[in-house]
Design a protein around this motif. Structure first.
Motif, PDB file in Angstrom:
ATOM      1  N   LEU A 115      -1.913  -4.722  -2.399  1.00 38.49           N
ATOM      2  CA  LEU A 115      -2.201  -5.798  -1.819  1.00 38.49           C
ATOM      3  C   LEU A 115      -3.564  -6.226  -2.352  1.00 38.49           C
ATOM      4  N   SER A 116      -4.480  -5.191  -2.682  1.00 35.17           N
ATOM      5  CA  SER A 116      -5.594  -6.016  -3.451  1.00 35.17           C
ATOM      6  C   SER A 116      -5.325  -6.647  -4.875  1.00 35.17           C
ATOM      7  N   VAL A 117      -4.461  -6.255  -5.179  1.00 36.13           N
ATOM      8  CA  VAL A 117      -3.998  -6.789  -6.747  1.00 36.13           C
ATOM      9  C   VAL A 117      -3.879  -8.330  -6.548  1.00 36.13           C
ATOM     10  N   GLY A 118      -2.971  -8.872  -5.611  1.00 35.23           N
ATOM     11  CA  GLY A 118      -2.876 -10.262  -5.402  1.00 35.23           C
ATOM     12  C   GLY A 118      -4.038 -10.887  -4.853  1.00 35.23           C
ATOM     13  N   VAL A 119      -4.748 -10.207  -3.949  1.00 37.41           N
ATOM     14  CA  VAL A 119      -6.153 -11.049  -3.245  1.00 37.41           C
ATOM     15  C   VAL A 119      -7.155 -10.809  -4.362  1.00 37.41           C
ATOM     16  N   MET A 120      -7.221 -10.068  -5.281  1.00 29.98           N
ATOM     17  CA  MET A 120      -8.494 -10.039  -6.362  1.00 29.98           C
ATOM     18  C   MET A 120      -7.997 -11.115  -7.347  1.00 29.98           C
ATOM     19  N   LEU A 121      -6.658 -11.331  -7.697  1.00 27.70           N
ATOM     20  CA  LEU A 121      -6.582 -12.323  -8.495  1.00 27.70           C
ATOM     21  C   LEU A 121      -6.793 -13.713  -7.958  1.00 27.70           C
ATOM     22  N   LEU A 171      -2.705   3.634  13.903  1.00 30.10           N
ATOM     23  CA  LEU A 171      -2.529   2.268  13.417  1.00 30.10           C
ATOM     24  C   LEU A 171      -3.765   1.503  13.134  1.00 30.10           C
ATOM     25  N   LEU A 172      -4.558   1.646  14.190  1.00 33.41           N
ATOM     26  CA  LEU A 172      -6.249   1.132  13.957  1.00 33.41           C
ATOM     27  C   LEU A 172      -6.642   1.713  12.634  1.00 33.41           C
ATOM     28  N   GLY A 173      -6.645   2.774  12.770  1.00 34.17           N
ATOM     29  CA  GLY A 173      -7.512   3.555  11.413  1.00 34.17           C
ATOM     30  C   GLY A 173      -6.669   3.127   9.968  1.00 34.17           C
ATOM     31  N   GLY A 174      -5.290   2.734  10.226  1.00 36.34           N
ATOM     32  CA  GLY A 174      -4.878   2.355   8.921  1.00 36.34           C
ATOM     33  C   GLY A 174      -5.079   0.780   8.843  1.00 36.34           C
ATOM     34  N   ALA A 175      -5.048   0.138   9.605  1.00 37.14           N
ATOM     35  CA  ALA A 175      -5.432  -1.210   9.663  1.00 37.14           C
ATOM     36  C   ALA A 175      -6.923  -1.583   9.052  1.00 37.14           C
ATOM     37  N   LEU A 176      -7.807  -0.843   9.634  1.00 38.65           N
ATOM     38  CA  LEU A 176      -9.401  -0.906   9.163  1.00 38.65           C
ATOM     39  C   LEU A 176      -9.413  -0.415   7.935  1.00 38.65           C
ATOM     40  N   LEU A 177      -8.520   0.757   7.423  1.00 38.92           N
ATOM     41  CA  LEU A 177      -8.582   1.093   5.932  1.00 38.92           C
ATOM     42  C   LEU A 177      -8.187   0.075   5.010  1.00 38.92           C
ATOM     43  N   LEU A 178      -6.871  -0.537   5.466  1.00 38.21           N
ATOM     44  CA  LEU A 178      -6.338  -1.836   4.525  1.00 38.21           C
ATOM     45  C   LEU A 178      -7.406  -2.744   4.380  1.00 38.21           C
ATOM     46  N   VAL A 179      -8.158  -3.273   5.424  1.00 39.12           N
ATOM     47  CA  VAL A 179      -8.907  -4.384   5.212  1.00 39.12           C
ATOM     48  C   VAL A 179     -10.300  -4.001   4.300  1.00 39.12           C
ATOM     49  N   ALA A 180     -10.776  -2.873   4.819  1.00 41.53           N
ATOM     50  CA  ALA A 180     -12.041  -2.419   4.273  1.00 41.53           C
ATOM     51  C   ALA A 180     -12.006  -2.141   2.613  1.00 41.53           C
ATOM     52  N   ASN A 181     -10.738  -1.331   2.235  1.00 39.08           N
ATOM     53  CA  ASN A 181     -10.461  -1.076   0.985  1.00 39.08           C
ATOM     54  C   ASN A 181     -10.073  -2.390   0.008  1.00 39.08           C
ATOM     55  N   ARG A 231      -7.764   0.029 -10.413  1.00 36.96           N
ATOM     56  CA  ARG A 231      -7.123   0.423  -9.164  1.00 36.96           C
ATOM     57  C   ARG A 231      -5.524   0.243  -9.026  1.00 36.96           C
ATOM     58  N   GLY A 232      -5.198  -0.872  -9.641  1.00 33.41           N
ATOM     59  CA  GLY A 232      -3.591  -1.005  -9.436  1.00 33.41           C
ATOM     60  C   GLY A 232      -2.632   0.108 -10.125  1.00 33.41           C
ATOM     61  N   THR A 233      -3.019   0.757 -11.206  1.00 31.31           N
ATOM     62  CA  THR A 233      -2.366   1.504 -11.827  1.00 31.31           C
ATOM     63  C   THR A 233      -2.578   3.002 -11.670  1.00 31.31           C
ATOM     64  N   SER A 234      -3.566   3.285 -10.635  1.00 23.19           N
ATOM     65  CA  SER A 234      -3.857   4.717 -10.477  1.00 23.19           C
ATOM     66  C   SER A 234      -2.863   5.345  -9.945  1.00 23.19           C
ATOM     67  N   TRP A 235      -1.872   5.020  -9.926  1.00 23.91           N
ATOM     68  CA  TRP A 235      -0.597   6.020  -9.612  1.00 23.91           C
ATOM     69  C   TRP A 235      -0.077   6.693 -10.586  1.00 23.91           C
ATOM     70  N   MET A 236      -0.236   6.485 -11.849  1.00 23.77           N
ATOM     71  CA  MET A 236       0.213   7.078 -13.008  1.00 23.77           C
ATOM     72  C   MET A 236      -0.403   8.296 -13.013  1.00 23.77           C
ATOM     73  N   GLY A 237      -1.712   8.440 -13.112  1.00 26.05           N
ATOM     74  CA  GLY A 237      -2.143   9.809 -13.388  1.00 26.05           C
ATOM     75  C   GLY A 237      -1.674  10.965 -12.203  1.00 26.05           C
ATOM     76  N   PRO A 238      -1.721  10.375 -10.727  1.00 21.48           N
ATOM     77  CA  PRO A 238      -1.377  11.407  -9.781  1.00 21.48           C
ATOM     78  C   PRO A 238       0.258  11.808 -10.035  1.00 21.48           C
ATOM     79  N   LEU A 239       0.776  10.796 -10.585  1.00 24.72           N
ATOM     80  CA  LEU A 239       2.305  11.082 -10.740  1.00 24.72           C
ATOM     81  C   LEU A 239       2.614  12.121 -11.715  1.00 24.72           C
ATOM     82  N   VAL A 240       1.906  11.985 -12.775  1.00 27.70           N
ATOM     83  CA  VAL A 240       1.819  12.925 -13.945  1.00 27.70           C
ATOM     84  C   VAL A 240       1.314  14.508 -13.494  1.00 27.70           C
TER      85      VAL A 240
END
Length: 470
Positions: free
Chosen positions: A97-103, A142-152, A412-421
């Motif tokens: 979500l941060s990808v679109g918001v940042m742009l 769910l409260l924790g997930g929502a707060l984490l989404l907004v904060a991150n 941030r947006g491509t940080s899935w590659m390293g954990p995947l490998v």
């Protein structure tokens, strides 16, 4: 009597004294603005260190476990999710979500010139969400997930907007040092609050607190810290001019969403005009993905493969924070002598050495694990600070917020590659040693690509002044 008067002739040296006074005042103003920028890193690094790195993951997983059914699943919006996977899934969602918001935020900031105001809005939104984590208890996952989404998301956007101030805060030859000091301030601020919070958590019984209450206080303290120290950048950062973008055809107003989306698409298409800037971004994408994976998986590697205790892991985290301060400043000095590109290339060699040491390290030897933590800290801050500095030279004037949003996406947006490998290597071999050494591929590819970037020509291509030392 003649009415003609002799002109007033300034005393010798008066003009030069006035000029010198003006230069001194300008230098003081610039230093004041730079320290305001440093304190932004000091402020928001508390969220990264205390919330993301240490406390929220285990605590939110426990909260989700309290809400789980007999099969260990929670059901956000009716979707079955393993309680233990709720935190990483939420992090992934926030990154996407941060990808679109940042742009969009970058495009709006450059279009309107409201960089400082938008930085403050996102910083205080993130701080408020982090403060709200104090109310995360029981089964309120769910409260924790929502707060984490907004904060991150707020953290990502505010960091991208803050980066856009760098070209205006330092001359080309001073940018490496200024960027390095910013990273050093960040590690110092994040590390200082983390030390206080770890002390409170370890001594929670003596303070009459439950462990859950201590964690919630630690989480909320990061929000309070973030909000308090964001006051300085709001007062000190300079106003930035809006870009001279013509109003879109069709009569859209300058601030309309359709006009912003058009400009966003124009930015993405315009990247093709600067292939060397794009090449640097791809190189950074590769080696920084390796860096982020090492940092995020180091505790798992230490506990599961090297059999280190919790206290050893905590001390190692603090060592990384502390050594990274000196590492950022040291590599900034080396960049002044040898150039930023050469220094970053050297830091990537340092990362290869660090991974190799981690692969060969004996288990149940805390001293060697502390050495590994020090090596990570030494190359961590400098490689990231100087990468930010190099990229600031490769941005066409007036597009800083938009381009730094693209930069943060590669962060941030491509940080899935390293954990995947990392995960695939472990799945195929059953060994975390094989998983950690598999990350060498990111540093090797990043090194090879960065080596191909002619930085001087890339800077000239976007029309920016070229520093003496590259």
């Amino acid at each position: 009597m003649s009415t003609h008067q002799n002109p007033v002739v300034p005393a010798p040296g008066a003009v030069s004294d006035a000029t010198a006074t003006g230069d001194t005042q300008a230098a003081r103003t610039l230093r004041r603005q730079q320290y305001g920028w440093y304190l932004n890193d000091w402020a928001n690094a508390a969220f990264s260190a205390t919330v993301l790195t240490v406390f929220l993951g285990p605590y939110l997983t426990t909260v989700a476990g309290n809400a789980a059914d007999a099969h260990g699943d929670v059901h956000p919006f009716g979707i079955p999710v393993r309680a233990g996977a709720f935190f990483p899934y939420t992090i992934s969602a926030s990154v996407l979500l941060s990808v679109g918001v940042m742009l969009l935020a970058g495009a709006v900031a450059d279009r309107t010139g409201r960089h400082r105001r938008m930085l403050g809005c996102f910083a205080y939104l993130g701080a408020a969400a982090t403060l709200g984590m104090f109310f995360l208890r029981g089964d309120r996952y769910l409260l924790g997930g929502a707060l984490l989404l907004v904060a991150n998301i707020s953290y990502a956007v505010s960091a991208a907007l803050a980066n856009s101030f760098l070209p205006g805060l330092a001359a080309p030859d001073d940018r490496d040092a200024v960027s390095s000091k910013g990273w050093a301030f960040g590690y110092a601020g994040g590390g200082l609050l983390l030390v206080v919070n770890l002390a409170m958590f370890e001594g929670h019984a003596a303070l009459g607190l439950s462990s859950g209450t201590a964690v919630r206080l630690c989480l909320a303290s990061a929000g309070a810290w973030w909000a308090l120290f964001t006051i300085a950048p709001m007062l000190r950062l300079p106003a930035r001019p809006r870009t001279g973008v013509a109003r879109p055809a069709g009569g859209e107003q300058a601030g309309s969403s359709s006009g912003t989306l058009r400009e966003l698409l124009s930015t993405l298409r315009g990247m093709r005009r600067f292939p060397l800037t794009l090449l640097f971004l791809v190189a950074f994408l590769c080696y920084n993905d390796g860096i982020q994976t090492v940092v995020s998986q180091a505790s798992l590697y230490g506990s599961a493969e090297l059999h280190m205790g919790q206290t050893t892991l905590v001390v190692a985290i603090l060592l990384v924070q502390i050594v990274a301060i000196g590492g950022a400043l040291l590599l900034g000095r080396l960049a002044r002598r040898y150039g930023a590109k050469r220094t970053v290339l050297g830091s990537l060699v340092g990362w290869v050495f660090t991974l190799t040491l981690g692969y060969l390290m004996p288990a149940r030897q805390p001293v060697w694990f502390f050495v590994l933590a020090c090596l990570i800290g030494l190359v961590l801050g400098g490689s990231q600070a100087l990468s930010r500095s190099i990229f600031s030279h490769l941005i066409p004037a007036g597009r800083e917020a938009e381009y730094f949003s693209l930069y943060k996406i590669s962060d941030r947006g491509t940080s899935w590659m390293g954990p995947l490998v990392f995960g695939l290597a472990y799945q195929l071999t059953g060994s975390y040693r094989s998983a950690i050494i598999s990350l060498l591929v990111f540093f090797a590819i990043g090194f090879a690509l960065l080596l191909q970037v002619p930085v001087r020509r890339a800077i000239e291509a976007v029309g920016n002044p070229v520093p003496e030392r590259l």
